[in-house]
Design an enzyme around this catalytic site. Structure first.
Site, mmCIF file in Angstrom:
data_model
loop_
_atom_site.group_PDB
_atom_site.id
_atom_site.type_symbol
_atom_site.label_atom_id
_atom_site.label_comp_id
_atom_site.label_asym_id
_atom_site.label_seq_id
_atom_site.Cartn_x
_atom_site.Cartn_y
_atom_site.Cartn_z
ATOM 1 N N ASP A 118 -4.115 -27.680 -20.308
ATOM 2 C CA ASP A 118 -4.779 -28.554 -21.280
ATOM 3 C C ASP A 118 -4.310 -28.194 -22.694
ATOM 4 O O ASP A 118 -4.511 -27.068 -23.147
ATOM 5 C CB ASP A 118 -6.300 -28.385 -21.178
ATOM 6 C CG ASP A 118 -7.005 -29.352 -22.105
ATOM 7 O OD1 ASP A 118 -7.163 -30.527 -21.716
ATOM 8 O OD2 ASP A 118 -7.371 -28.954 -23.231
ATOM 9 N N HIS A 161 -9.020 -37.056 -29.255
ATOM 10 C CA HIS A 161 -9.622 -35.723 -29.305
ATOM 11 C C HIS A 161 -11.078 -35.751 -29.787
ATOM 12 O O HIS A 161 -11.926 -35.044 -29.262
ATOM 13 C CB HIS A 161 -8.769 -34.815 -30.210
ATOM 14 C CG HIS A 161 -8.892 -33.360 -29.917
ATOM 15 N ND1 HIS A 161 -7.852 -32.474 -30.083
ATOM 16 C CD2 HIS A 161 -9.931 -32.624 -29.478
ATOM 17 C CE1 HIS A 161 -8.261 -31.261 -29.740
ATOM 18 N NE2 HIS A 161 -9.515 -31.324 -29.381
ATOM 19 N N LYS A 193 -3.739 -34.409 -26.517
ATOM 20 C CA LYS A 193 -4.759 -35.187 -27.242
ATOM 21 C C LYS A 193 -4.220 -35.708 -28.572
ATOM 22 O O LYS A 193 -3.356 -35.078 -29.193
ATOM 23 C CB LYS A 193 -5.997 -34.310 -27.495
ATOM 24 C CG LYS A 193 -6.434 -33.535 -26.258
ATOM 25 C CD LYS A 193 -7.710 -32.774 -26.426
ATOM 26 C CE LYS A 193 -7.952 -31.873 -25.218
ATOM 27 N NZ LYS A 193 -7.327 -30.544 -25.319
ATOM 28 N N TYR A 230 -3.984 -27.434 -31.757
ATOM 29 C CA TYR A 230 -3.993 -26.018 -31.382
ATOM 30 C C TYR A 230 -2.787 -25.282 -31.993
ATOM 31 O O TYR A 230 -2.736 -24.049 -31.966
ATOM 32 C CB TYR A 230 -4.011 -25.830 -29.859
ATOM 33 C CG TYR A 230 -5.170 -26.505 -29.139
ATOM 34 C CD1 TYR A 230 -6.330 -26.876 -29.822
ATOM 35 C CD2 TYR A 230 -5.101 -26.770 -27.772
ATOM 36 C CE1 TYR A 230 -7.377 -27.507 -29.156
ATOM 37 C CE2 TYR A 230 -6.156 -27.395 -27.101
ATOM 38 C CZ TYR A 230 -7.282 -27.774 -27.810
ATOM 39 O OH TYR A 230 -8.318 -28.394 -27.150
#
Ligand code: A2P
Length: 318
Positions: free
Chosen positions: A43, A110, A77, A48
């Site tokens: 994921d 997201h 996302k 990130y």
């Protein structure tokens, strides 16, 4: 590996590696070790800040012949600064380039929150776009269009309430394949879960272990320690497993895919193995009693002076 079928017919592995909070080489190493020990679901998200590192691990593992692309499930996302329809496809193409892939298995919106393009984390209310300026339905249709072009195989949402999912479906007829939300014994999301089940939407559980390693700015001083909860601890001791495995096995028993993050190969193996642990009905029922609607990722960071978002409107809860 246990799987859950999506409404598209695709089969998503029930345990995935969460990659939030993995940085640089650590993200590469963690993805590589996860794939080596049997994870087939990773994921990801551009926010990130590690999709290039995760992508290097995909490329290295596929090149080594250990796995083929088709055996891997990759979710990513759309970040909040790319909600305008013209920004959706370029954002997805950038994610694909960084992950060194030519399609995603699943692409999620997201957050139901929009920023000005290029503003990754607004520092005040001015960096946001309201939902009338950037309607979620328009973003959603651009994601559907990207799916129809083959850039991803399924589309879904994350951090969406029943009300917001229903708005997307009513306006477009396109049902999200997945809603990825925070979910663990202290936040069981029963209403959302029932709605998702009734509409053939898979509810994926993020922060299943309570995400204790998230930044201090996102934490409350008095927050509960999920992995040290007395009931979870007692069950784990009695069964001679660890508390994380109790939490993961409980999520799997409810039919929710679970995406624990770990940078540690031993804990990654334990977390993956938890999919095959069956908790007794009494233990499941006792854990069910722990729900208190407690969010570790509470969304207060989107509520800023002069900005268009409030936590109440975000979660559509009173
Ligand atoms: P680490 O990465 O050092 O293993 P979440 O998935 O809810 O975001 O939680 C992630 C946190 O839980 C990280 O601090 C991670 O540490 C820790 N963690 C992951 N797996 C385990 C495990 N099996 N036992 C204890 N802590 C774990």
């Amino acid at each position: 590996m246990k799987i859950v079928p999506l409404r598209t017919g695709a089969q998503m592995p029930m345990i995935g590696l969460g990659t939030w909070k993995l940085v640089g080489q650590e993200a590469f190493d963690a993805t590589r070790s996860a794939l080596q020990c049997g994870y087939r679901h990773i994921d990801c998200a551009p926010i990130y800040g590690n999709e290039c590192d995760v992508g290097r691990a995909f490329a290295a593992t596929i090149k080594s012949g250990m796995i083929q692309r088709a055996q891997l499930w990759v979710t990513s996302k759309l970040w909040n600064d790319c909600h305008r329809p013209e920004h959706v496809r370029p954002a997805l193409e950038k994610t694909l380039a960084d992950l060194e892939l030519n399609y995603l298995d699943l692409y999620l919106m997201h957050w139901p929150v929009a920023h000005e393009h290029g503003v990754l984390r607004p520092e005040n209310g001015k960096g946001f776009l309201s939902l009338s300026d950037a309607p979620l339905v328009d973003t959603w249709m651009a994601m559907v269009e990207a799916r129809n072009r083959g850039l991803c195989r399924a589309v879904g949402v994350s951090n969406f309430s029943v009300k917001k999912i229903a708005q997307l479906i009513d306006a477009t007829g396109e049902v999200p394949a997945v809603d990825q939300v925070e979910c663990h014994p202290l936040l069981q999301q029963p209403t959302l879960m029932d709605y998702c089940r009734a509409n053939q939407i898979v509810m994926t559980a993020y922060s299943p272990l309570g995400s204790a390693d998230r930044p201090d700015a996102m934490k409350r001083v008095d927050e509960p320690a999920l992995l040290q909860h007395p009931l979870i601890d007692a069950i784990s001791k009695r069964l001679d497993i660890n508390p994380a495995q109790v939490l993961i096995a409980w999520g799997v028993a409810r039919g929710t895919p679970v995406i624990p993050k770990s940078a540690n190969p031993k804990r990654q193996r334990e977390n993956l193995a938890a999919a095959d642990i069956e908790l007794a009905a009494d233990d499941l029922r006792a854990i069910d009693q722990l729900d208190r609607g407690y969010r570790f990722v509470d969304g207060t960071f989107w509520e800023q002076p002069g900005g268009p978002y409030t936590v109440t409107d975000l979660w559509d809860e009173a």
